[in-house]
Design a protein around this motif. Structure first.
Motif, PDB file in Angstrom:
ATOM      1  N   ALA A 162       0.812  -1.214   0.000  1.00 58.31           N
ATOM      2  CA  ALA A 162       0.000   0.000   0.000  1.00 58.31           C
ATOM      3  C   ALA A 162       0.844   1.263   0.000  1.00 58.31           C
ATOM      4  CB  ALA A 162      -0.941  -0.004   1.205  1.00 58.31           C
ATOM      5  N   ILE A 163       1.971   1.237   0.725  1.00 56.47           N
ATOM      6  CA  ILE A 163       2.802   2.449   0.799  1.00 56.47           C
ATOM      7  C   ILE A 163       3.881   2.475  -0.280  1.00 56.47           C
ATOM      8  CG2 ILE A 163       2.402   2.608   3.288  1.00 56.47           C
ATOM      9  CD1 ILE A 163       5.225   1.569   3.740  1.00 56.47           C
ATOM     10  N   LEU A 164       3.999   1.403  -1.056  1.00 55.00           N
ATOM     11  CA  LEU A 164       5.073   1.311  -2.052  1.00 55.00           C
ATOM     12  C   LEU A 164       4.992   2.413  -3.090  1.00 55.00           C
ATOM     13  CD1 LEU A 164       7.444  -0.174  -3.431  1.00 55.00           C
ATOM     14  CD2 LEU A 164       5.744  -1.620  -4.574  1.00 55.00           C
ATOM     15  N   TRP A 165       3.857   2.543  -3.775  1.00 52.83           N
ATOM     16  CA  TRP A 165       3.788   3.482  -4.896  1.00 52.83           C
ATOM     17  C   TRP A 165       3.705   4.943  -4.474  1.00 52.83           C
ATOM     18  CZ3 TRP A 165       5.684   2.039  -9.167  1.00 52.83           C
ATOM     19  CH2 TRP A 165       5.608   0.703  -9.551  1.00 52.83           C
ATOM     20  N   PRO A 166       2.928   5.310  -3.434  1.00 56.39           N
ATOM     21  CA  PRO A 166       3.031   6.704  -2.974  1.00 56.39           C
ATOM     22  C   PRO A 166       4.445   7.071  -2.538  1.00 56.39           C
ATOM     23  CG  PRO A 166       1.040   5.700  -2.122  1.00 56.39           C
ATOM     24  CD  PRO A 166       1.826   4.592  -2.771  1.00 56.39           C
ATOM     25  N   GLY A 167       5.145   6.140  -1.883  1.00 55.09           N
ATOM     26  CA  GLY A 167       6.528   6.405  -1.495  1.00 55.09           C
ATOM     27  C   GLY A 167       7.431   6.589  -2.692  1.00 55.09           C
ATOM     28  N   LEU A 168       7.217   5.785  -3.716  1.00 54.94           N
ATOM     29  CA  LEU A 168       8.035   5.886  -4.923  1.00 54.94           C
ATOM     30  C   LEU A 168       7.736   7.184  -5.678  1.00 54.94           C
ATOM     31  CD1 LEU A 168      10.102   4.519  -6.746  1.00 54.94           C
ATOM     32  CD2 LEU A 168       8.226   3.326  -7.890  1.00 54.94           C
ATOM     33  N   PHE A 169       6.469   7.552  -5.794  1.00 57.44           N
ATOM     34  CA  PHE A 169       6.111   8.816  -6.448  1.00 57.44           C
ATOM     35  C   PHE A 169       6.691  10.008  -5.684  1.00 57.44           C
ATOM     36  CE2 PHE A 169       3.336   6.488  -9.151  1.00 57.44           C
ATOM     37  CZ  PHE A 169       2.944   7.321 -10.183  1.00 57.44           C
ATOM     38  N   ALA A 170       6.665   9.932  -4.353  1.00 53.36           N
ATOM     39  CA  ALA A 170       7.220  11.020  -3.548  1.00 53.36           C
ATOM     40  C   ALA A 170       8.703  11.184  -3.808  1.00 53.36           C
ATOM     41  CB  ALA A 170       6.969  10.752  -2.060  1.00 53.36           C
ATOM     42  N   ALA A 171       9.420  10.069  -3.865  1.00 46.95           N
ATOM     43  CA  ALA A 171      10.866  10.133  -4.076  1.00 46.95           C
ATOM     44  C   ALA A 171      11.218  10.596  -5.484  1.00 46.95           C
ATOM     45  CB  ALA A 171      11.484   8.763  -3.805  1.00 46.95           C
ATOM     46  N   MET A 172      10.487  10.127  -6.471  1.00 47.86           N
ATOM     47  CA  MET A 172      10.789  10.488  -7.856  1.00 47.86           C
ATOM     48  C   MET A 172      10.294  11.884  -8.199  1.00 47.86           C
ATOM     49  SD  MET A 172       9.929   6.924  -9.871  1.00 47.86           S
ATOM     50  CE  MET A 172      10.416   7.638 -11.451  1.00 47.86           C
ATOM     51  N   GLY A 173       9.231  12.341  -7.531  1.00 47.60           N
ATOM     52  CA  GLY A 173       8.611  13.612  -7.895  1.00 47.60           C
ATOM     53  C   GLY A 173       9.211  14.830  -7.239  1.00 47.60           C
ATOM     54  N   GLY A 174      10.211  14.634  -6.371  1.00 46.81           N
ATOM     55  CA  GLY A 174      10.832  15.775  -5.716  1.00 46.81           C
ATOM     56  C   GLY A 174      11.610  16.657  -6.660  1.00 46.81           C
ATOM     57  N   PHE A 185      -3.202   1.152  10.070  1.00 44.14           N
ATOM     58  CA  PHE A 185      -1.751   1.269  10.202  1.00 44.14           C
ATOM     59  C   PHE A 185      -1.196   2.244   9.161  1.00 44.14           C
ATOM     60  CE2 PHE A 185      -2.626  -2.512  12.566  1.00 44.14           C
ATOM     61  CZ  PHE A 185      -1.638  -2.571  13.528  1.00 44.14           C
ATOM     62  N   VAL A 186      -1.788   2.243   7.974  1.00 44.19           N
ATOM     63  CA  VAL A 186      -1.389   3.201   6.948  1.00 44.19           C
ATOM     64  C   VAL A 186      -1.780   4.615   7.365  1.00 44.19           C
ATOM     65  CG1 VAL A 186      -1.771   3.922   4.564  1.00 44.19           C
ATOM     66  CG2 VAL A 186      -1.472   1.495   5.094  1.00 44.19           C
ATOM     67  N   ILE A 187      -2.982   4.775   7.907  1.00 43.81           N
ATOM     68  CA  ILE A 187      -3.424   6.092   8.373  1.00 43.81           C
ATOM     69  C   ILE A 187      -2.497   6.606   9.482  1.00 43.81           C
ATOM     70  CG2 ILE A 187      -5.270   7.309   9.607  1.00 43.81           C
ATOM     71  CD1 ILE A 187      -7.279   5.542   8.122  1.00 43.81           C
ATOM     72  N   SER A 188      -2.073   5.728  10.345  1.00 51.93           N
ATOM     73  CA  SER A 188      -1.174   6.121  11.438  1.00 51.93           C
ATOM     74  C   SER A 188       0.152   6.635  10.899  1.00 51.93           C
ATOM     75  CB  SER A 188      -0.942   4.931  12.375  1.00 51.93           C
ATOM     76  OG  SER A 188      -2.153   4.527  12.989  1.00 51.93           O
ATOM     77  N   LEU A 189       0.682   5.946   9.890  1.00 50.24           N
ATOM     78  CA  LEU A 189       1.928   6.408   9.280  1.00 50.24           C
ATOM     79  C   LEU A 189       1.743   7.753   8.597  1.00 50.24           C
ATOM     80  CD1 LEU A 189       4.874   5.867   8.619  1.00 50.24           C
ATOM     81  CD2 LEU A 189       4.138   4.563   6.612  1.00 50.24           C
ATOM     82  N   LEU A 190       0.603   7.952   7.968  1.00 53.72           N
ATOM     83  CA  LEU A 190       0.306   9.235   7.327  1.00 53.72           C
ATOM     84  C   LEU A 190       0.244  10.355   8.367  1.00 53.72           C
ATOM     85  CD1 LEU A 190      -0.509  10.735   4.708  1.00 53.72           C
ATOM     86  CD2 LEU A 190      -2.890  10.232   5.301  1.00 53.72           C
ATOM     87  N   ILE A 191      -0.388  10.097   9.502  1.00 50.86           N
ATOM     88  CA  ILE A 191      -0.471  11.111  10.569  1.00 50.86           C
ATOM     89  C   ILE A 191       0.926  11.456  11.078  1.00 50.86           C
ATOM     90  CG2 ILE A 191      -1.254  11.514  12.941  1.00 50.86           C
ATOM     91  CD1 ILE A 191      -3.720   9.794  12.263  1.00 50.86           C
ATOM     92  N   ALA A 192       1.765  10.447  11.254  1.00 55.79           N
ATOM     93  CA  ALA A 192       3.119  10.678  11.766  1.00 55.79           C
ATOM     94  C   ALA A 192       3.940  11.539  10.810  1.00 55.79           C
ATOM     95  CB  ALA A 192       3.816   9.343  12.011  1.00 55.79           C
TER      96      ALA A 192
END
Length: 454
Positions: free
Chosen positions: A72-84, A200-207
């Protein structure tokens, strides 16, 4: 997970909390052993939190749920890293030489809010195609995690400014926010009896959102809006080479997980994620060295500073050798004890991944030191070669060896990256020799002496 902190003002007057008088924005600081030590301690704390939260998440979700969380966090994490688009690097380099950090801060806020919003929209649109067989649980969790991209861009840009300016104390305590907050939320889920991947995904997003909000608040305190900025178009043009050169980095970092997800499914991805966490337990030193080497090179003259970078490289190599052997010995005992018997299949991959983690950490020290001096495309060949080896070897080996096929491919990939980075450093720095990077017995003795004195 570690989502990774400003400034002389012209025309901006600040006041302390007591209103006693003008308070100038922080000035650029020299970088030395104290900054390395504080960064190392921060990385150790982050690593400890990562391990504890990883244990809790694995035990609460099990292999299948842990794999779904990683997917679930793989592609948003990858887009975040590539889109900077290299904005963080450009801001850090300007911060290392700026007379007015407030202008750099405002520029960083403007650019990262723009890049984050655009990339988040693209990621949300692409999720149905990227996770067609992931199931509703994974896709819904991935959609929820998309705002992470904006939080990541903003917080990392502010941290990069602190890194370039030498403000490691502020950078480090800011980096400390996400892991304790996430760990507290995971503990809360445990106590509440919640085992839903989405929460658990929502918790990571809040953090991660907490880091972004803190950094925006600090930015507005030191650089009130409206106010003058750096030339935004020029800064973005400076960033683009780093952005294009860095596109391969997140791809290379995520290729192993993507291969496992699409070839073997979420359960094997869950095993691999736990194995990778265990193998990287001593990665704090290499992470600290890479962060500090970037700051050192930012403030050094062009093509200078190799002696300090090489010394740091050798010390971390010895640490990896000694600590890595120790970790390999205790993994068979501690991994099933901590993560649960269900993750026993991760023991072999975890031990074999230690060399891959070590090679990646060493390569990052050299890459960061060169990127800081404006050589955006140095190491691009290394990442390209490593990615080709990872994808090709992984694709060929997975049918025969399963999860171990990806492990073997990861080791080969990181070895290629490090070798090319070593030669790139030789070509970039003045008076640089490859043999200066080889670990020496004298370094080990000095390291031992420092530890005894400590």
């Amino acid at each position: 997970m570690n989502p990774d902190p400003d400034a002389s003002s012209q025309g901006v007057v600040e006041h302390d909390a007591a209103g006693a008088g003008p308070l100038s924005a922080p000035q650029i600081r020299p970088i030395g052993s104290r900054e390395f030590a504080s960064t190392l301690i921060t990385n150790v704390v982050i690593q400890a939190c990562t391990i504890v939260q990883g244990i809790l998440v694995a035990r609460l979700l099990g292999p299948v749920g842990r794999g779904q969380f990683a997917a679930a966090i793989l592609w948003p994490g990858l887009f975040a890293a590539m889109g900077g688009m290299g904005v963080g690097v450009a801001l850090a380099r300007r911060a290392g030489r700026a007379a007015d950090l407030a202008r750099v801060i405002r520029t960083g806020l403007l650019l990262t809010l723009l890049t984050g919003t655009v990339i988040a929209a693209l990621c949300a649109a692409a999720i149905p195609w990227l996770l067609p067989g992931g199931g509703a649980i994974v896709r819904n969790a991935a959609y929820v995690f998309v705002p992470y991209i904006i939080f990541n861009h903003v917080s990392l840009a502010m941290i990069a400014i602190d890194q370039g300016a030498g403000w490691f104390s502020r950078m480090n305590w800011t980096r400390l926010i996400v892991n304790p907050v996430y760990l507290a939320l995971v503990i809360a889920l445990w106590l509440a009896g919640i085992r839903d991947v989405l929460w658990f995904v929502i918790s990571l997003l809040i953090a991660t959102g907490a880091v972004a909000f803190v950094r925006v608040g600090m930015a507005l305190w030191h650089a009130p809006i409206p106010g003058p900025t750096e030339p935004v178009k020029i800064v973005f043009r400076e960033a683009l080479p780093f952005g294009f050169a860095g596109l391969l980095n997140p791809l290379a970092a995520s290729a192993d997980k993507a291969l496992l997800l699409y070839l073997l499914g979420t359960t094997q991805l869950g095993f691999y994620t736990v194995a990778l966490t265990a193998a990287s337990v001593v990665n704090s030193l290499a992470g600290a060295a890479g962060t500090v080497s970037f700051g050192i090179s930012t403030q050094a003259k062009d093509r200078e500073g190799f002696d300090r970078v090489a010394r740091m490289f050798r010390f971390t190599a010895w640490t990896w050798l000694v600590a890595g052997l120790a970790v390999a010995v205790i993994i068979p005992i501690m991994l099933p004890l901590l993560y649960g018997a269900a993750f026993r299949p991760a023991i072999g991959p975890a031990i074999l991944l230690i060399p891959a983690a070590a090679l990646a950490g060493q390569a990052s020290i050299l890459e960061e030191s060169m990127r800081a001096q404006g050589r955006a495309f140095i190491g691009l060949e290394a990442r390209a070669a490593g990615l080709v080896v990872m994808v090709t070897a992984g694709w060929l080996l997975v049918p025969a060896f399963g999860i171990l096929g990806v492990v073997f491919a990861a080791i080969g990939s990181q070895a290629i990256v490090l070798i090319v980075m070593m030669f790139a450093a030789r070509w970039h720095f003045h008076r640089a020799l490859i043999n200066a990077l080889w670990p020496r017995v004298s370094d080990l003795l000095e390291l031992k002496g420092r530890l005894l004195r400590f």
